[in-house]
Design a protein around this motif. Structure first.
Motif, PDB file in Angstrom:
ATOM      1  N   GLU A 236      83.242 110.877  62.498  1.00 21.90           N
ATOM      2  CA  GLU A 236      82.698 109.597  62.967  1.00 21.90           C
ATOM      3  C   GLU A 236      81.905 108.884  61.871  1.00 21.90           C
ATOM      4  O   GLU A 236      82.067 107.677  61.658  1.00 21.90           O
ATOM      5  CB  GLU A 236      81.789 109.823  64.185  1.00 21.90           C
ATOM      6  CG  GLU A 236      82.505 110.266  65.446  1.00 21.90           C
ATOM      7  CD  GLU A 236      83.041 111.693  65.371  1.00 21.90           C
ATOM      8  OE1 GLU A 236      84.057 111.983  66.036  1.00 21.90           O
ATOM      9  OE2 GLU A 236      82.455 112.527  64.626  1.00 21.90           O
ATOM     10  N   THR A 237      81.041 109.636  61.144  1.00 20.08           N
ATOM     11  CA  THR A 237      80.198 108.993  60.140  1.00 20.08           C
ATOM     12  C   THR A 237      80.976 108.586  58.892  1.00 20.08           C
ATOM     13  O   THR A 237      80.559 107.683  58.163  1.00 20.08           O
ATOM     14  CB  THR A 237      79.024 109.901  59.741  1.00 20.08           C
ATOM     15  OG1 THR A 237      79.521 111.140  59.215  1.00 20.08           O
ATOM     16  CG2 THR A 237      78.121 110.163  60.941  1.00 20.08           C
ATOM     17  N   VAL A 238      82.126 109.244  58.658  1.00 17.18           N
ATOM     18  CA  VAL A 238      82.995 108.825  57.553  1.00 17.18           C
ATOM     19  C   VAL A 238      83.747 107.559  57.942  1.00 17.18           C
ATOM     20  O   VAL A 238      83.800 106.588  57.172  1.00 17.18           O
ATOM     21  CB  VAL A 238      83.983 109.941  57.171  1.00 17.18           C
ATOM     22  CG1 VAL A 238      85.033 109.413  56.196  1.00 17.18           C
ATOM     23  CG2 VAL A 238      83.240 111.118  56.552  1.00 17.18           C
ATOM     24  N   VAL A 239      84.313 107.545  59.135  1.00 11.86           N
ATOM     25  CA  VAL A 239      85.103 106.397  59.587  1.00 11.86           C
ATOM     26  C   VAL A 239      84.232 105.141  59.723  1.00 11.86           C
ATOM     27  O   VAL A 239      84.668 104.033  59.394  1.00 11.86           O
ATOM     28  CB  VAL A 239      85.812 106.718  60.922  1.00 11.86           C
ATOM     29  CG1 VAL A 239      86.455 105.474  61.524  1.00 11.86           C
ATOM     30  CG2 VAL A 239      86.867 107.808  60.704  1.00 11.86           C
ATOM     31  N   ASN A 240      82.983 105.310  60.187  1.00 13.16           N
ATOM     32  CA  ASN A 240      82.132 104.118  60.346  1.00 13.16           C
ATOM     33  C   ASN A 240      81.306 103.809  59.090  1.00 13.16           C
ATOM     34  O   ASN A 240      80.428 102.941  59.105  1.00 13.16           O
ATOM     35  CB  ASN A 240      81.224 104.234  61.583  1.00 13.16           C
ATOM     36  CG  ASN A 240      80.165 105.337  61.453  1.00 13.16           C
ATOM     37  OD1 ASN A 240      79.798 105.765  60.366  1.00 13.16           O
ATOM     38  ND2 ASN A 240      79.660 105.794  62.598  1.00 13.16           N
ATOM     39  N   HIS A 241      81.585 104.555  58.006  1.00 17.34           N
ATOM     40  CA  HIS A 241      81.008 104.284  56.676  1.00 17.34           C
ATOM     41  C   HIS A 241      79.500 104.499  56.593  1.00 17.34           C
ATOM     42  O   HIS A 241      78.854 103.995  55.672  1.00 17.34           O
ATOM     43  CB  HIS A 241      81.334 102.857  56.216  1.00 17.34           C
ATOM     44  CG  HIS A 241      82.793 102.529  56.236  1.00 17.34           C
ATOM     45  ND1 HIS A 241      83.700 103.135  55.397  1.00 17.34           N
ATOM     46  CD2 HIS A 241      83.509 101.672  57.015  1.00 17.34           C
ATOM     47  CE1 HIS A 241      84.906 102.657  55.637  1.00 17.34           C
ATOM     48  NE2 HIS A 241      84.822 101.782  56.624  1.00 17.34           N
ATOM     49  N   THR A 242      78.922 105.255  57.531  1.00 15.11           N
ATOM     50  CA  THR A 242      77.486 105.516  57.447  1.00 15.11           C
ATOM     51  C   THR A 242      77.177 106.716  56.545  1.00 15.11           C
ATOM     52  O   THR A 242      76.092 106.794  55.975  1.00 15.11           O
ATOM     53  CB  THR A 242      76.874 105.755  58.848  1.00 15.11           C
ATOM     54  OG1 THR A 242      77.575 106.820  59.500  1.00 15.11           O
ATOM     55  CG2 THR A 242      76.953 104.490  59.695  1.00 15.11           C
ATOM     56  N   TYR A 243      78.125 107.644  56.423  1.00 15.26           N
ATOM     57  CA  TYR A 243      77.938 108.773  55.516  1.00 15.26           C
ATOM     58  C   TYR A 243      78.444 108.361  54.139  1.00 15.26           C
ATOM     59  O   TYR A 243      79.603 107.948  53.988  1.00 15.26           O
ATOM     60  CB  TYR A 243      78.683 110.006  56.015  1.00 15.26           C
ATOM     61  CG  TYR A 243      78.359 111.260  55.226  1.00 15.26           C
ATOM     62  CD1 TYR A 243      77.126 111.887  55.370  1.00 15.26           C
ATOM     63  CD2 TYR A 243      79.270 111.809  54.333  1.00 15.26           C
ATOM     64  CE1 TYR A 243      76.804 113.027  54.648  1.00 15.26           C
ATOM     65  CE2 TYR A 243      78.965 112.948  53.606  1.00 15.26           C
ATOM     66  CZ  TYR A 243      77.732 113.548  53.768  1.00 15.26           C
ATOM     67  OH  TYR A 243      77.403 114.679  53.041  1.00 15.26           O
ATOM     68  N   LYS A 244      77.606 108.465  53.138  1.00 17.90           N
ATOM     69  CA  LYS A 244      77.882 107.852  51.834  1.00 17.90           C
ATOM     70  C   LYS A 244      78.700 108.715  50.877  1.00 17.90           C
ATOM     71  O   LYS A 244      79.078 108.245  49.804  1.00 17.90           O
ATOM     72  CB  LYS A 244      76.556 107.468  51.158  1.00 17.90           C
ATOM     73  CG  LYS A 244      75.705 106.493  51.976  1.00 17.90           C
ATOM     74  CD  LYS A 244      76.490 105.234  52.342  1.00 17.90           C
ATOM     75  CE  LYS A 244      75.633 104.262  53.149  1.00 17.90           C
ATOM     76  NZ  LYS A 244      76.429 103.081  53.589  1.00 17.90           N
TER      77      LYS A 244
END
Length: 286
Positions: A236-244
């Motif tokens: 989820e955090t990769v797809v929504n670009h929140t994990y850098k």
């Protein structure tokens, strides 16, 4: 009567010789046809991509018995070097090919062609005994450059930090250096360098004070992922670009893939192939 018997004997021998020749010729032609239909594909490179490539190869060979696929995990840099040298059909990579590698390839008449096959993230991992749950970018930099050397400085007990890194031929190493470390920074010379993601994970899993980094597909209960800048690595955090610390995974070929190599890469990009990507812990792109 003797002449008739001789004639029949000669006839029988002739029939037997013809039959043997016919059978041998038929078997030879069948063998040649089978050999002509058999295809071989070689893959070399990233140990991060290795689980995807290995599983996809197994499924593809089950569907196509005349195709033989070999997979080696030697690091992204080594896989790209093998493509340039003409010793592999597909170079698996967890980073983009470098400009200097493209120049070297073109000098040898090789035209690297890029195919994105999956999404991934680099997870910072520690031993499960470590209670630390989050690290800032600056803290990670200070740990990996050797500025911070004890976990007590980060809120845990008095335990030396054991830095574990991939070696310099690794695409994961290259991406980590690009996304985390300041330009020109070097990983501490006290670090332990591992040639594969599995070896790095095993070291962190068995060393209480260790810290390292791996792709999403290597996360399990043996190690503990920590949040980076307050964000946990996940689909989820990769797809929504929140994990850098996210990235693409690649397969490189000499020019646009053709023949059975194209068929295999098309399979990796198919719904079934992308299911395999997810089944080994990575993120589908289709």
């Amino acid at each position: 009567m003797n002449n008739k018997r001789k004639f029949l004997a000669y006839l029988l021998v002739g029939i037997m010789v013809f039959s043997v020749v016919f059978i041998f010729t038929g078997c030879k032609q069948a063998s040649q046809k089978e050999a002509a239909q058999e295809a071989k594909i070689t893959m070399n490179g990233s140990t991060t991509v290795f689980p995807i490539a290995q599983k996809a190869a197994e499924v593809y060979m089950n569907k196509h018995p005349n195709v033989k696929i070999s997979v080696e995990g030697t690091g992204s840099g080594n896989g790209i070097a093998a493509l340039i040298d003409g010793t592999t059909d597909i170079a698996n990579a967890s980073r983009e090919i470098k400009p200097e590698e493209i120049e070297k390839a073109k000098a040898k008449g090789v035209n690297p062609y890029e195919t994105k096959i999956a999404l991934d993230a680099i997870a910072i991992i520690v031993n499960p005994a470590n209670p630390i749950t989050n690290l800032t970018k600056q803290q990670v930099i200070d740990i990996f450059t050797g500025k911070i050397t004890n976990w007590k400085d980060l809120g845990w007990k008095d335990t030396p930090i054991v830095v574990v890194s991939r070696d310099t031929s690794s695409g994961t190493y290259g991406t980590f250096m690009e996304l985390v470390m300041p330009h020109g920074a070097q990983i501490t010379d006290k670090a332990t360098f591992q040639s594969s993601s599995q070896a790095l994970k095993n070291t962190v899993a068995t060393t209480e004070g260790a810290i390292g980094y791996v792709g999403l597909g290597y996360l399990d209960s043996q190690v503990k992922a920590v949040a980076y800048e307050g964000i946990m690595p996940s689909k989820e955090t990769v797809v929504n670009h929140t994990y850098k610390l996210s990235r693409f995974l690649y397969m490189y070929t000499n020019g646009e893939p053709k023949g059975e190599v194209k068929n295999f890469i098309d399979f990796v990009l198919s719904p079934e192939g992308q299911d395999i990507v997810e089944s080994v812990g990575f993120i589908r792109i289709k």
